[in-house]
Design a protein around this motif. Structure first.
Motif, short mmCIF file in Angstrom:
data_model
loop_
_atom_site.label_atom_id
_atom_site.label_comp_id
_atom_site.label_asym_id
_atom_site.label_seq_id
_atom_site.Cartn_x
_atom_site.Cartn_y
_atom_site.Cartn_z
N THR A 375 15.99 32.93 -25.87
CA THR A 375 16.24 34.13 -25.80
C THR A 375 17.93 34.37 -25.75
O THR A 375 18.58 35.56 -25.72
CB THR A 375 15.94 34.86 -24.34
OG1 THR A 375 16.52 33.94 -23.52
CG2 THR A 375 14.56 34.95 -24.56
N SER A 401 12.20 39.73 -30.77
CA SER A 401 13.02 39.99 -29.93
C SER A 401 14.16 40.93 -30.40
O SER A 401 14.67 41.69 -29.99
CB SER A 401 13.54 38.62 -29.13
OG SER A 401 12.58 38.05 -28.93
N LYS A 405 15.36 44.96 -29.60
CA LYS A 405 16.69 45.00 -28.89
C LYS A 405 17.44 46.01 -29.94
O LYS A 405 18.38 46.90 -29.46
CB LYS A 405 17.61 44.05 -29.03
CG LYS A 405 17.00 42.88 -27.74
CD LYS A 405 17.87 41.70 -27.66
CE LYS A 405 17.22 40.83 -26.56
NZ LYS A 405 18.26 39.57 -26.33
N GLY A 408 16.35 50.06 -29.31
CA GLY A 408 17.02 50.62 -28.18
C GLY A 408 15.86 51.18 -27.13
O GLY A 408 15.84 52.33 -26.63
N ASP A 410 13.21 50.89 -23.76
CA ASP A 410 13.40 50.78 -22.26
C ASP A 410 13.30 49.23 -22.24
O ASP A 410 12.45 48.18 -22.57
CB ASP A 410 12.29 51.47 -21.69
CG ASP A 410 12.50 51.49 -20.21
OD1 ASP A 410 11.39 51.20 -19.54
OD2 ASP A 410 13.54 51.69 -19.71
N SER A 411 14.03 48.76 -21.09
CA SER A 411 14.23 47.39 -20.75
C SER A 411 12.85 46.76 -20.34
O SER A 411 12.54 45.70 -20.63
CB SER A 411 15.09 47.05 -19.94
OG SER A 411 15.02 47.92 -18.57
N SER A 412 12.30 47.62 -19.53
CA SER A 412 10.91 47.04 -18.73
C SER A 412 9.82 46.97 -20.00
O SER A 412 9.22 45.98 -20.05
CB SER A 412 10.49 48.18 -17.98
OG SER A 412 10.15 49.49 -18.56
N VAL A 414 10.50 46.24 -23.12
CA VAL A 414 10.94 45.05 -24.01
C VAL A 414 10.63 43.90 -23.22
O VAL A 414 10.13 42.84 -23.72
CB VAL A 414 12.54 45.00 -24.14
CG1 VAL A 414 12.85 43.77 -24.83
CG2 VAL A 414 12.94 46.25 -24.89
N GLU A 415 10.93 43.87 -21.94
CA GLU A 415 10.47 42.56 -21.25
C GLU A 415 8.92 42.36 -21.13
O GLU A 415 8.57 41.09 -21.29
CB GLU A 415 10.89 42.78 -19.75
CG GLU A 415 10.61 41.70 -18.80
CD GLU A 415 11.15 41.63 -17.55
OE1 GLU A 415 10.99 40.87 -16.65
OE2 GLU A 415 11.87 42.75 -17.25
#
Length: 640
Positions: A375, A401, A405, A408, A410-412, A414-415
């Motif tokens: 990552t 990945s 990114k 754009g 939401d980070s949750s 993407v995780e």
């Protein structure tokens, strides 16, 4: 729609558009050079750009007026017909909706000229294809996140057979309907075209395969209905990856014919019959749609089956009705105008065909075995050595990945997606087949060798356990019991006495064995003891001494079975009672008594009375003593 393609991970949805009425335009053919251009011979007059009138051939003062969406006089041009009637429906294709344009009219009225035209005056088909490519190029230049794919198919319906004009070897193709009620033709050839020149390279040779012939009214009369399908797929390059699919039907119908004027004979007469029959079914479909009948006879003809989307279906439809001006075409012109007037009342229900799918250009790369997905930013200077000794770049961040990114999101979200990717990679090294590369094949072979070694180790451990048990049994059998001895413990029970393991020497060995002998039923004597658990006593015969060859063959313990005489007698009396008083159903419930034998017993009993004993069954025709004995034995055992 003529041939469906599968899209991986696609979810299709249809968005209904506003109802659309069939647009009808009428085009009047000019006089030909061989025809007399006289006003008294003309039966059609145009009133304005939408209305016309037809003059009664019996009374020149009597006329019948018609009004349509457009009327094109004998001085109209190809560009005028196309721009007014056809060009407005092309924009629906890029929105995922279907469109249909077909030419209708009697033979010799100019349908093929309207659809194809000439090099100097191109018709509807070349103009529509050229404008379609122009529309895709302009939209692609204005927005870079849409890609387009255009394909074409070309067929004809000749004497109720669907023929592929792009591949003439494909004959008599079927017409099918998918689960979404879309009409398609399996195995119909599709050609990908990226420009108008590609279209010409396929279309011009295919047009020469179409069936035409000469008649008294037309030197090149179409003997079949020709259908050109242009399919446009519009794909979105970014989320949510939408895809719109629109289809354009361009149809040149064969004209209805009056064989008295065309002079058709032989094969031409047969072709004419097939053409008129399909056009008659077409008129029945239009009448059924206008009357709102529950059943529309689309399936009565291949033509109407193919036009199911165009008439009362999901397409924006345009019909160009071609008529001739001469007085001798009066009845053909009147029929064509009446059909056009009925067709313009049909209302179609177009819808947008849209699907969402993940594109194939976002792969999920498999990581090296034992390595976690990276990552961090790529480090091009550091290199790893592969199994072959060659240096290869260090695995960089996966394309998924990078893509997530740049989106754009939401980070949750993407995780969670990255965790799912990592889990799939780990499982892929164990359960998913490796790629067919030299490295993948070596890993696959190594994995198979390891699995084989584990299986061999397990088999060797089982072999050692069996050998240990055999040695223990050998030491227990060295002290052979006397023939009269009885087993005192469960370990010495008749069914669990151990056998001495197989010897390597060629000499024969003598061991004490118990042999199981299945004997027929015997009536027990009065002195035979009865088991307290039931009226059947199982007793053990004395052990026999036998020489067992050293090849390991064995014999079971010797056993027998006796039954109490009272039990046998009671069972026989019950069986005899059923034979004497039972109906056909009860007789057939007995073993070895089928429908035929039950009827024989029932009939014999009516004539000769009840049986005195079971053995009297031998007197019935078809039942031998052997059959009766088997019948008694089986039924006694089942009742016991």
């Amino acid at each position: 729609m003529l041939k469906r393609g599968s899209v991986m991970d696609a979810s299709s949805q249809s968005k209904k558009a506003a109802p659309a009425r069939v647009k009808v335009g009428v085009r009047l053919r000019p006089y030909m050079s061989q025809e007399e251009n006289k006003l008294q011979n003309c039966c059609v007059r145009g009133l304005d750009d939408q209305s016309l009138e037809i003059i009664n051939w019996r009374n020149q003062l009597e006329t019948m007026k018609y009004q349509f969406d457009a009327f094109y006089g004998d001085d109209s041009t190809q560009q005028e017909v196309y721009a007014r009637s056809v060009e407005p429906v092309l924009s629906h294709l890029l929105d995922g909706q279907n469109a249909s344009v077909f030419a209708y009219g009697p033979t010799g009225a100019g349908k093929t000229h309207t659809m194809l035209g000439s090099p100097e005056h191109p018709g509807i088909i070349p103009r529509a294809v050229k404008d379609l490519f122009q529309m895709t190029r302009s939209e692609n230049s204005s927005s870079d996140h849409w890609t387009f794919k255009v394909t074409m198919s070309y067929l004809e319906i000749y004497q109720e057979k669907v023929l592929d004009l792009l591949e003439p070897k494909h004959q008599d193709l079927p017409i099918r309907e998918d689960q979404d009620k879309n009409i398609f033709i399996p195995n119909l050839t599709q050609k990908i075209i990226s420009s108008f020149s590609d279209f010409e390279n396929y279309f011009i040779p295919a047009s020469q395969n179409r069936t035409v012939a000469s008649t008294k009214l037309n030197d090149r009369s179409s003997r079949s209905h020709a259908v050109l399908l242009i399919k446009v797929q519009k794909r979105e390059g970014f989320s949510p990856f939408r895809q719109f699919t629109g289809k354009l039907y361009l149809i040149d119908l064969a004209g209805s014919e009056d064989n008295r004027r065309t002079g058709n004979q032989g094969i031409r007469l047969k072709e004419s019959g097939a053409i008129n029959s399909s056009l008659f079914v077409l008129s029945k479909v239009v009448d059924a749609l206008n009357q709102g009948l529950p059943r529309i006879p689309y399936r009565d003809s291949k033509l109407t089956r193919l036009l199911q989307d165009s008439l009362g279906g999901s397409a924006h439809s345009v019909m160009i009705t071609n008529i001739a001006p001469g007085q001798k075409y009066y009845f053909d012109t009147l029929t064509a105008l009446n059909f056009a007037a009925k067709s313009k009342q049909i209302v179609n229900k177009p819808f947008t065909q849209e699907s969402n799918h993940m594109p194939s250009f976002v792969p999920i790369k498999r990581q090296r075995e034992g390595k976690e997905p990276s990552t961090t930013a790529p480090q091009p200077n550091k290199k790893l050595k592969s199994e072959s000794g060659e240096e290869s770049p260090k695995p960089t961040e996966s394309s998924l990945s990078t893509f997530l990114k740049t989106e754009g999101l939401d980070s949750s979200v993407v995780e969670r997606l990255l965790n799912l990717e990592q889990m799939l990679m780990k499982k892929g090294l164990k359960g998913i087949p490796l790629p067919r590369t030299p490295k993948g094949e070596r890993l696959e072979l190594k994995r198979k060798v390891e699995e084989s070694q584990i299986v061999i180790q397990e088999l060797m451990e089982k072999q050692r356990e069996l050998e240990a048990k055999a040695l223990a049994a050998d030491s227990g059998l060295d002290q052979s019991p006397n023939p009269g001895d009885k087993c005192q413990t469960p370990e010495h029970d008749a069914f669990q006495c151990k056998v001495k393991p197989l010897q390597r020497s060629a000499a024969s060995c003598t061991i004490q064995r118990k042999q199981a002998i299945v004997q027929p039923l015997q009536v027990q004597n009065q002195n035979t003891p009865v088991s307290p658990l039931g009226e059947i006593a199982i007793f053990k015969k004395e052990r026999l001494k036998k020489k067992v060859p050293c090849d390991g063959s064995e014999n079971e313990a010797n056993w027998g079975m006796n039954i109490n005489a009272d039990v046998v007698e009671k069972t026989r009396s019950n069986l005899l009672h059923i034979l004497n008083t039972g109906d056909l159903k009860e007789l057939k419930s007995l073993h070895k008594i089928g429908d035929k034998k039950a009827k024989l017993i029932f009939g014999w009993r009516k004539i000769n009375g009840p049986l005195s004993k079971i053995e009297d069954l031998q007197e019935i025709e078809g039942m031998s003593a052997k059959m009766v004995a088997s019948f008694i034995k089986v039924n006694l055992l089942s009742n016991l």
